[in-house]
Enzyme design. Structure first.
Site, PDB file in Angstrom:
ATOM      1  N   SER A  34     -11.229  -0.474  -0.909  1.00  0.00           N
ATOM      2  CA  SER A  34      -9.976  -0.493  -0.135  1.00  0.00           C
ATOM      3  C   SER A  34     -10.222  -0.867   1.312  1.00  0.00           C
ATOM      4  CB  SER A  34      -9.315   0.892  -0.155  1.00  0.00           C
ATOM      5  OG  SER A  34      -8.430   1.045  -1.219  1.00  0.00           O
ATOM      6  N   HIS A  38      -3.553   6.066   3.882  1.00  0.00           N
ATOM      7  CA  HIS A  38      -4.361   4.936   3.430  1.00  0.00           C
ATOM      8  C   HIS A  38      -3.861   3.593   3.954  1.00  0.00           C
ATOM      9  CE1 HIS A  38      -5.812   1.957   0.416  1.00  0.00           C
ATOM     10  NE2 HIS A  38      -6.875   2.738   0.354  1.00  0.00           N
ATOM     11  N   ASP A  89       0.828  -1.203   0.000  1.00  0.00           N
ATOM     12  CA  ASP A  89       0.000   0.000   0.000  1.00  0.00           C
ATOM     13  C   ASP A  89       0.869   1.263   0.000  1.00  0.00           C
ATOM     14  OD1 ASP A  89      -2.295   1.842   0.899  1.00  0.00           O
ATOM     15  OD2 ASP A  89      -3.260  -0.113   0.951  1.00  0.00           O
TER      16      ASP A  89
END
Length: 806
Positions: free
Chosen positions: A534, A233, A189
């Site tokens: 996600s 994220h 990620d």
């Protein structure tokens, strides 16, 4: 907002121009013609523009098998042998092309290397004997809805916010001691803030690797990085998998490894994503999560095949399905992988509310975060305060404490308006349209209860406020209790070429609260709410970790089958079962999977295409049923398909001894003369002792499916200053293709170019920045829309980010 406005303007454009063949400032980049010698060359994926001298990076796949591929084929392969072959191929490639430089090298799940070279040198690279295929180094981004991100202070986090892990059964598994302990989960990620108090326990001395900065510190991009925006994220994803503090992830005792492949702004490329997958396998990960993707619906893309081979190495690869829904064919790579588990997003059960106040008949509830906030607003006289379009500056100097903001649609996202209202002290918000009529959108998770009005009612309300009528009472009542719903944004399948059902499984992905870095030195660690596939994917990655601890001998195929076989079928707000390509096998339930003692694989199946001209056509598929119990079992099977002209048959009963497997053949016969062209769904139901042990989704397509005519478009700088290159992907070519320019407010600016009879695949066009026959665009930010029509169907796609004209 974008889709609605663009659709209206596009219809007007098509009616006016009728797609004539004239062009403006766009010229097609000349295509190279194929000769018989080309048949011996390597395959090119993506129809790369090989006419420009501009440097580009490509992914080079070699004929020499990777370690994983050779192992699967039962062939002898070693790192030293593969390195020798790769070095030989590299030297040949460097010698064959001018100004070529090898960057990353791959051997575990992909055999080859990445190379930077002038694009017009690629034909020479293709002629190198050892090269099997060449892929463009495409961009990958995080699969979350950035405009719905909300930061939450630590003191505001409560158990009520932490609903999604218990909902899929994590708490019940924890009670049995299954917490993911001993299982390594790789987070591929934007990096992870591993010093977050809720994540410290999950990391050992070795944290992973940073492929953006090429070091062993895989943290998020910090504030102030000159290359782009700070990120959070990966930390949010990691928390959903395994946080163990104020927030608890699905597998709180799992060990985490972080691989930073997406850099500033949450963007990265193929070469780093493959490198991250390779490293995770080499580092001994048991599970890997990739909450990232692009718009390429292709099962043979390099990242998709890398995940296929990771699965063959015994690593369960879990990936997000994408956020381009609700239309079909919108799944992107690596969600298109044949073997990996692709995950769609759902919204947890909630109550849908109706609202009345004053004489405003168009009033509807747009969304809310906590039901308690809605109840607090009900039957309470409140004061309304007009606040422009809801930007932060519109609240300056106004007292909104305990009041309701009234704002107009436009300029910023609905969620941002609500956040600004909440920061100003508001307990609710009314938003009215900026176009005639009502607002269609519903936005779950608004930080304050939000009521939407039509433009007409909104203007009427503002007039009343100006006249001093500022008090009102909202009457809110439950209109419908909604079960778990598939999120509208969640991408749908099927996958092109393989016609596979995607997603494989669904999990919560709306308003998921998890760990984030705040990038605030005084309070560096916090929590945030995000939504997107996600957020759904790490729920499944965590679930896999828990299941793997409970069932350590299960293979990747058995784990995937257990999750899919035991999923809960989802229905929409009208009580209709969602299509397979919306929900996959359904919503995952951890305990159902752990308790499963009968497994059916594959967990879903596509019979592919049936051509109209073939008349009657029959296809078979053999399913494997595994009896994991200690007693002999008798299984019955039922087969069904919707649509006339389709009949099913197959093995009706299978008796399987304890700890043995059996086979069942499912046959489908299609009379294409009686069956209309389209996509049809079926189900294989397997029962034992009167109990359903598996529902296997099946699919078939008659004639030509309704695939999108265009799936991506982007604008980059051209080879000459002040010019641009347009890149677009046409899955099957286009009879008509148009490029339309919109300004930053999504107002139509003009046409950049119109074409007919374009080939399939990637197409490239040089554009001089003019519209409507030669008018130069003023300086500013713009969006480009690609419109394509083919065989009576049309599609359109807008650039994800604006491009700048200087």
């Amino acid at each position: 907002m974008k889709k609605g406005i663009i659709r209206f303007l596009l219809v007007s454009f098509v009616l006016f121009f009728a797609l004539s063949t004239g062009i403006t400032g766009v010229q097609a980049a000349p295509a190279s013609s194929k000769t018989s010698a080309d048949l011996e060359k390597a395959e090119v994926f993506g129809d790369i523009d090989m006419t420009t001298s501009k440097k580009t990076t490509v992914i080079v796949e070699l004929k020499e098998k990777s370690l994983a591929e050779a192992k699967e084929a039962g062939e002898s392969q070693s790192k030293s042998k593969l390195k020798t072959a790769r070095t030989k191929a590299k030297n040949k490639a460097i010698k064959a092309v001018k100004n070529g430089k090898v960057n990353r090298e791959y051997e575990q799940v992909f055999s080859g290397f990445s190379m930077k070279l002038p694009a017009n040198e690629i034909p020479k690279l293709l002629a190198v004997k050892d090269v099997k295929a060449v892929y463009p180094n495409v961009t990958y981004k995080t699969d979350n809805m950035k405009d719905k991100d909300v930061t939450i202070s630590e003191d505001a986090v409560s158990p009520q916010m932490d609903d999604s892990a218990p909902y899929i059964g994590a708490n019940d598994a924890w009670d049995l001691g299954y917490t993911g302990k001993g299982i390594k989960v790789a987070i591929i990620d934007t990096g992870v803030e591993y010093n977050h108090p809720d994540l410290k326990k999950n990391f050992g001395q070795y944290k992973g690797y940073d492929f953006v900065d090429n070091d062993y510190d895989p943290k998020e991009t910090p504030t102030g990085d000159p290359r782009g925006e700070a990120t959070d994220h990966g930390t949010h994803v990691a928390g959903t998998v395994a946080a163990n503090g104020t927030i608890k992830g699905v597998a709180p005792d799992a060990t985490l490894l972080a691989y930073r492949v997406l850099g500033p702004g949450g963007s990265g490329t193929t070469e780093n994503v493959i490198a991250g997958v390779e490293r995770a396998v080499q580092d001994g990960a048991d599970v890997m999560n990739l909450s990232l993707g692009n718009s390429l619906n292709n099962p043979d893309w390099a990242t998709s095949t890398a995940l296929d081979w990771a699965m063959s190495e015994g690593v369960v690869a879990v990936t997000s399905n994408g956020n381009s829904g609700p239309n079909g064919w919108t799944v992107g790579s690596p969600g298109t992988s044949r073997e990996a588990i692709s995950v769609g997003a759902t919204q947890l059960p909630l109550n849908e509310y109706a609202v009345t106040f004053g004489s405003y008949s168009s009033a509807k509830v747009m969304g809310y975060n906590k039901e308690d906030d809605v109840k607090a607003l009900n039957n309470k006289e409140v004061e309304l305060v007009e606040a422009g379009i809801g930007e932060a500056k519109d609240f300056e100097g106004k007292d909104l404490t305990g009041k309701v903001a009234v704002v107009k649609r436009g300029s910023i996202a609905f969620v941002d308006k609500a956040d600004n209202a909440k920061k100003a002290g508001a307990i609710g918000m009314v938003v009215y349209n900026n176009l005639s009529g009502e607002i269609e959108a519903n936005v779950p998770g608004m930080s304050v209860p939000t009521i939407k009005l039509s433009l007409e009612d909104g203007e009427k309300l503002v007039s009343a406020l100006k006249a001093g009528e500022t008090k009102t009472t909202f009457k809110l009542t439950v209109s419908k209790a909604l079960g778990e719903q598939v999120a509208d944004f969640s991408s749908r399948g099927p996958v092109m070429d393989t016609w596979m059902i995607k997603p494989d499984i669904s999990a919560p992905g709306v308003n998921i609260v998890s760990t984030i870095p705040t990038h605030d030195p005084d309070h560096p660690y916090g929590y945030g709410s995000k939504q997107g596939t996600s957020m759904a994917s790490p729920h499944i990655a965590g679930a896999v970790a828990v299941i793997k601890q409970a069932k350590p001998k299960w293979s990747v195929e058995q784990i995937k089958a257990a999750i899919m076989n035991t999923a809960v079928t989802l229905k929409d707000s009208d009580g209709e079962v969602y299509p397979h390509n919306a929900q996959g096998a359904g919503s995952a339930r951890i305990m159902n999977a752990i308790k499963a003692d009968s497994l059916v694989s594959p967990g879903s199946y596509s019979y592919g295409t049936f051509l109209k001209e073939n008349g009657n056509e029959t296809k078979n598929e053999t399913f494997t049923i595994e009896n994991q119990s200690s007693i002999r079992k008798s299984y019955t099977l039922e087969y069904s398909f919707n649509g006339s002209g389709i009949s099913t048959s197959g093995t009706s009963r299978v008796v399987i001894p304890a700890h043995q497997t059996g086979k069942a053949t499912a046959k489908v016969k299609v009379n294409t003369k009686k069956t209309k062209a389209g996509t049809y769904e079926g189900t294989v139901i397997v029962r034992e002792g009167g109990k359903t042990v598996a529902k296997v989704p099946t699919l078939l397509i008659v004639k030509e499916p309704d695939y999108p005519r265009v799936t991506s478009v982007s604008v980059s700088e051209g080879s000459v200053q002040g010019t641009y290159q347009i890149e677009t992907y046409l899955p099957a070519g286009a009879e008509e293709l148009a490029f339309l320019v919109y300004d930053s407010n999504l107002d139509f600016a003009g046409q950049a170019g119109i074409y007919k009879n374009q080939d399939k695949g990637y197409q490239y066009f040089d554009w001089d920045g003019t519209i409507n026959g030669g008018t130069k665009l003023p300086a500013g930010e713009y969006y480009l829309l690609a419109y394509a029509a083919n065989k009576g169907k049309s599609s359109q796609v807008l650039t994800e980010e604006p491009f700048t004209v200087e």
